[in-house]
Write a protein that holds these residues in place. Structure first.
Motif, short mmCIF file in Angstrom:
data_model
loop_
_atom_site.label_atom_id
_atom_site.label_comp_id
_atom_site.label_asym_id
_atom_site.label_seq_id
_atom_site.Cartn_x
_atom_site.Cartn_y
_atom_site.Cartn_z
N LEU A 184 0.46 -1.03 -0.44
CA LEU A 184 -0.42 0.13 0.16
C LEU A 184 0.91 1.03 -0.28
O LEU A 184 0.31 2.15 -0.83
CB LEU A 184 -1.06 -0.35 1.15
N ASP A 185 1.73 1.30 0.70
CA ASP A 185 2.72 2.16 0.65
C ASP A 185 3.44 2.35 -0.81
O ASP A 185 3.77 4.15 -1.31
CB ASP A 185 4.37 2.05 1.79
N HIS A 186 4.20 1.37 -1.26
CA HIS A 186 3.81 1.72 -3.29
C HIS A 186 3.14 2.10 -3.51
O HIS A 186 3.11 3.31 -4.95
CB HIS A 186 4.72 0.03 -2.76
N PHE A 187 1.64 1.42 -3.48
CA PHE A 187 0.62 1.94 -4.48
C PHE A 187 0.12 3.31 -4.44
O PHE A 187 -0.09 3.60 -5.59
CB PHE A 187 -0.86 0.59 -4.23
N ASP A 188 0.51 3.84 -2.61
CA ASP A 188 -0.11 5.28 -2.59
C ASP A 188 0.71 6.30 -3.62
O ASP A 188 0.04 7.28 -4.31
CB ASP A 188 0.26 5.45 -1.27
N THR A 189 2.34 6.05 -3.71
CA THR A 189 2.54 6.38 -4.28
C THR A 189 2.92 6.76 -5.88
O THR A 189 2.57 7.57 -6.99
CB THR A 189 3.98 6.63 -4.09
N MET A 190 2.43 5.20 -5.77
CA MET A 190 2.46 4.47 -7.62
C MET A 190 0.96 5.59 -8.58
O MET A 190 0.62 6.10 -9.28
CB MET A 190 2.15 3.15 -7.86
N LEU A 191 -0.21 5.93 -7.23
CA LEU A 191 -1.65 6.49 -7.82
C LEU A 191 -1.30 8.14 -8.33
O LEU A 191 -1.63 8.57 -9.45
CB LEU A 191 -2.66 6.38 -6.61
N GLU A 253 -13.88 8.43 1.98
CA GLU A 253 -14.47 9.58 1.25
C GLU A 253 -15.50 8.61 0.06
O GLU A 253 -14.98 7.81 -0.50
CB GLU A 253 -13.80 10.00 0.45
N VAL A 254 -16.57 8.83 -0.49
CA VAL A 254 -17.37 8.79 -1.12
C VAL A 254 -16.75 9.55 -2.59
O VAL A 254 -17.53 11.03 -2.76
CB VAL A 254 -18.51 8.16 -1.20
N PRO A 255 -15.61 9.59 -3.38
CA PRO A 255 -16.10 10.34 -4.72
C PRO A 255 -16.61 9.88 -5.73
O PRO A 255 -17.18 9.26 -6.06
CB PRO A 255 -14.37 9.94 -5.61
N ILE A 256 -17.34 11.80 -6.30
CA ILE A 256 -18.04 11.68 -7.33
C ILE A 256 -17.77 12.68 -8.65
O ILE A 256 -16.53 13.31 -8.10
CB ILE A 256 -19.62 12.36 -6.32
N GLY A 257 -18.69 12.43 -9.55
CA GLY A 257 -17.85 13.24 -11.02
C GLY A 257 -18.53 14.99 -11.06
O GLY A 257 -19.33 15.11 -9.80
N ARG A 258 -17.02 15.27 -10.85
CA ARG A 258 -17.79 16.56 -10.39
C ARG A 258 -17.76 17.12 -12.16
O ARG A 258 -16.87 18.54 -11.57
CB ARG A 258 -16.70 17.65 -9.50
N GLY A 259 -16.99 16.74 -12.90
CA GLY A 259 -17.18 18.08 -14.17
C GLY A 259 -15.02 18.31 -13.87
O GLY A 259 -15.48 19.26 -14.58
N LYS A 260 -14.78 17.46 -13.87
CA LYS A 260 -13.28 18.22 -13.70
C LYS A 260 -13.29 18.82 -15.09
O LYS A 260 -11.73 19.95 -14.76
CB LYS A 260 -12.04 17.75 -13.62
N VAL A 275 -10.18 5.70 -10.32
CA VAL A 275 -8.93 6.46 -10.02
C VAL A 275 -9.03 6.66 -8.33
O VAL A 275 -8.31 6.11 -7.47
CB VAL A 275 -8.32 7.62 -10.65
N LEU A 276 -9.71 7.43 -7.64
CA LEU A 276 -10.21 8.00 -6.39
C LEU A 276 -11.02 7.35 -5.96
O LEU A 276 -9.89 6.90 -4.84
CB LEU A 276 -11.27 9.22 -6.74
N GLU A 277 -11.09 6.10 -6.44
CA GLU A 277 -12.00 4.89 -5.31
C GLU A 277 -10.76 4.07 -5.07
O GLU A 277 -10.46 3.77 -3.96
CB GLU A 277 -13.35 3.90 -5.62
N MET A 278 -9.85 4.03 -5.51
CA MET A 278 -8.92 3.00 -5.27
C MET A 278 -8.19 3.53 -4.41
O MET A 278 -7.03 2.94 -3.47
CB MET A 278 -7.77 2.69 -6.22
N MET A 279 -7.86 4.85 -4.06
CA MET A 279 -6.95 5.64 -3.07
C MET A 279 -7.38 5.35 -1.86
O MET A 279 -7.34 4.99 -1.45
CB MET A 279 -6.94 6.99 -2.87
N GLU A 280 -9.37 5.24 -2.07
CA GLU A 280 -10.55 5.39 -0.48
C GLU A 280 -9.76 3.98 -0.29
O GLU A 280 -10.05 3.41 1.29
CB GLU A 280 -11.04 5.26 -0.99
N SER A 281 -9.84 2.37 -1.23
CA SER A 281 -9.66 1.32 -1.06
C SER A 281 -8.62 1.01 0.15
O SER A 281 -8.56 0.50 0.32
CB SER A 281 -9.70 0.45 -1.72
N SER A 282 -7.38 2.02 -0.35
CA SER A 282 -6.54 2.16 0.13
C SER A 282 -6.17 2.47 2.09
O SER A 282 -5.69 1.33 2.86
CB SER A 282 -5.11 2.16 -0.60
N GLN A 287 -6.83 0.43 6.97
CA GLN A 287 -7.84 0.74 9.16
C GLN A 287 -8.29 -0.44 9.48
O GLN A 287 -8.18 -1.24 10.52
CB GLN A 287 -8.97 1.65 8.82
N ALA A 288 -8.39 -1.57 8.48
CA ALA A 288 -8.89 -3.00 8.84
C ALA A 288 -7.99 -3.53 9.66
O ALA A 288 -7.78 -4.04 9.84
CB ALA A 288 -9.59 -3.29 7.39
#
Lengths: 379, 199
Positions: A184-191, A253-260, A275-282, A287-288
């Motif tokens: 997860l440490d690696h994955f967060d920077t990878m994202l 968090e629950v990421p939603i589309g904002r028309g970026k 992409v944002l959901e992967m960060m939340e899953s991490s 926590q778990a």
């Protein structure tokens, strides 16, 4: 098929009927589109599904309750853990079995890792579909590590069959916790790097922004779920809003589309939500792992699973959105009816109605952005 | 709002057409008269305070013993986070139920699937035809009395053990093999190759 074409499409002189799939790589398996085109513009794309229909619901009626568990893996082979979980919860509700806390936590950990694996395939193949090959290689490299972790947990890399009615099959292997945290440490920077390299790439944005816009009302009306619904700006997540399992104990968090870069609900929003959901899953996995309770990993379930007559409905938040099982028992050892309601099925239903006016090349972006998996459509 | 409150609202509006809530067998459901289902659906979706905007699931159950096919609606409201399960009973010999496609677009494919698997005809559906199975498929597979046909367009769906087939091929080959030629007489020398013709 010929009958279908003649009935569905009226041709003017300049128009052409294009068969798109079932072997085209971007159709993600076996889906056929009948595309009525006028030059580069589509007049209509009619999805033709059923190439992979294996009558899973019928199998559910002919095998016992625990016997159907490995079959659920095949409903969604990219995110099999959720298909397991939904069925397990439905049968547990029928049996009135309480799942031990440690099993709930293990389920959450396994499912969130699975969500990361699934979204990596989704975002990677999306890039590949619209013409960028390398991101898929990056995504699959990360997915390999996730698959290794899940393999250490349950012995399988694709069709996990990790969950049991009343709990899970195995406890954590030795040293697994540290391996996950290291990944997860690696994955967060990878994202972060992934975003710099791919998400905010100008070509990528131009291919996706303002393409195939699905409004919020429309998304709800057509029954879209999960990232597709959230991409349209709807703030809804089954894990948070109709909680089940261990999820009330985690903060995310629950990421939603904002028309970026364009309109809310375009292909880019649906992509970026993933992409944002992967960060939340991490975050959830971290926590778990920190708060993992001790205790049993599976509840006491009678050897003969024979629930009372009744019906149960379960909903879980799969990587492809809300996945619901409707299990009806008539008091015997076999279910009277097993129904799986999947996210890809309703997502396909919208294509015919939003395809008019899109470019043929955008159809690929549309299919990729709603992240359909063929066996989930057909079951 | 609880299921009971939604159900009371429905009964107040439609009276006899909405049956009583089933005794709590986990998810309680109410049986609605077929001809009223579209009105009920529209009422549930559009009345302020109810607003069940999400058609979560639409499927059917086949009960040959009671001679009915039940169409089951799982409805949910995103705004209020409540839901209800409705059922419509149709005659098994000729199941006809009005379509709720006009209320929830999600019902379009779900009703098509239901027609495909159970043979329920949804009146008012814009495009009711088979979805997963081919157009010319015979029968409705999820009905309890469905018998698998022997094949489809001459493609059999049963096959004998491949080992049996291999053994039969072996025997056939052995039978067709020409008898070995008799051993040549030892005294006759082999014939000399013919001389190439000179130009």
């Amino acid at each position: 098929m010929e009958k279908l074409i003649l009935r569905r499409v009226d041709h003017a002189g300049e128009e052409m009927l294009l068969n798109f799939g079932p072997q085209h790589p971007s159709t993600h398996g076996v889906i056929n589109f009948l595309v009525d085109t006028d030059g580069e513009v589509m007049k209509k794309a009619i999805p033709d599904i059923g190439y992979l229909h294996r009558a899973l619901e019928k199998i559910g009626e002919s095998t016992g309750y625990p016997g159907f568990m490995p079959y659920t893996d095949r409903i969604d082979y990219v995110a099999a853990m959720f298909a397991n979980e939904g069925y397990a919860i439905a049968v547990e509700r029928l049996l009135k079995v309480e799942v031990p806390p440690r099993a709930q936590w293990l389920r959450a950990i396994a499912c969130e890792l699975c969500r990361i694996a699934s979204h990596l395939v989704s975002t990677g193949t999306m890039a590949s579909d619209i013409g960028a090959t390398t991101p898929l290689v990056h995504a699959l490299r990360e997915r390999e590590t996730v698959n290794d972790l899940i393999e250490a947990l349950c012995g399988a890399r694709l069709t996990y069959n990790y969950l049991r009615i009343g709990g899970v099959a195995f406890d954590l292997p030795e040293g697994w916790r540290d391996r996950v945290l290291k990944f997860l440490d690696h994955f967060d920077t990878m994202l972060v790097e992934w975003d710099r390299l791919i998400t905010f790439n100008t070509i990528y944005i131009r291919r996706l922004a303002n393409v195939a816009v699905i409004g919020k009302e429309q998304a709800i009306d057509y029954g879209l779920v999960g990232p597709n619904l959230r991409g349209s700006g709807m703030d809804w997540d089954v894990r948070r809003d109709v909680p089940y399992g261990a999820y009330p104990n985690f903060k995310f968090e629950v990421p939603i589309g904002r028309g970026k870069y364009g309109t809310v609900g375009d292909a880019f929003d649906r992509y970026y939500v993933r992409v944002l959901e992967m960060m939340e899953s991490s975050k959830i996995v971290r926590q778990a792992l920190e708060s993992l309770p001790e205790g049993e990993i599976v509840a006491k379930v009678p050897r003969k699973v024979k629930p009372e007559a009744g019906e149960a409905f379960s909903r879980v938040e799969s990587a492809r959105g809300e996945m619901a099982y409707y299990v009806v028992s008539d008091g015997t050892e076999k279910a009277y009816r097993v129904r799986a309601r999947t996210g890809s099925f309703t997502a396909m239903g919208i294509i015919e109605d939003i395809s008019p006016g899109l470019m043929v090349a955008d159809l690929v972006a549309l299919i990729a952005s709603i992240d359909v998996v063929a066996p989930e459509i057909d079951r | 709002m609880t299921v009971n409150e939604i159900h009371e609202r429905l009964q107040a509006q439609f009276g006899e057409a909405v049956g009583p809530l089933s005794e709590p067998k986990l998810d309680a459901f109410a049986v609605v008269k077929a001809q009223k289902i579209v009105e009920v659906a529209r009422f549930l979706k559009e009345t302020p305070g109810l607003e069940l905007d999400h058609c979560n699931d639409l499927t059917a159950l086949d009960w040959p013993a009671r001679n009915v096919i039940e169409v089951v609606y799982h409805l949910f409201s995103y705004g209020h986070r409540h839901g209800i399960v409705l059922k419509v009973e149709a005659d098994r010999a000729n199941p006809v139920v009005p379509s709720v496609e006009g209320v929830w677009k999600a019902a379009n494919w779900m009703e098509r699937e239901c027609y495909d698997m159970f043979g329920v005809t949804f009146t008012g559906h814009p495009d009711l035809r088979r979805l997963l199975l081919p157009d010319d498929w015979q029968g409705f597979p999820l009905r309890k009395d469905y018998q698998e046909a022997g094949g489809y367009h001459g493609i059999p769906n049963t096959r004998e053990n491949p080992l049996v087939e291999l053994r039969r091929l072996d025997e056939k080959r052995r039978a067709e093999r020409p008898a070995p030629p008799p051993p040549p007489a030892a005294s006759t020398p082999p014939a000399a190759p013919a001389e190439p013709a000179k130009a």
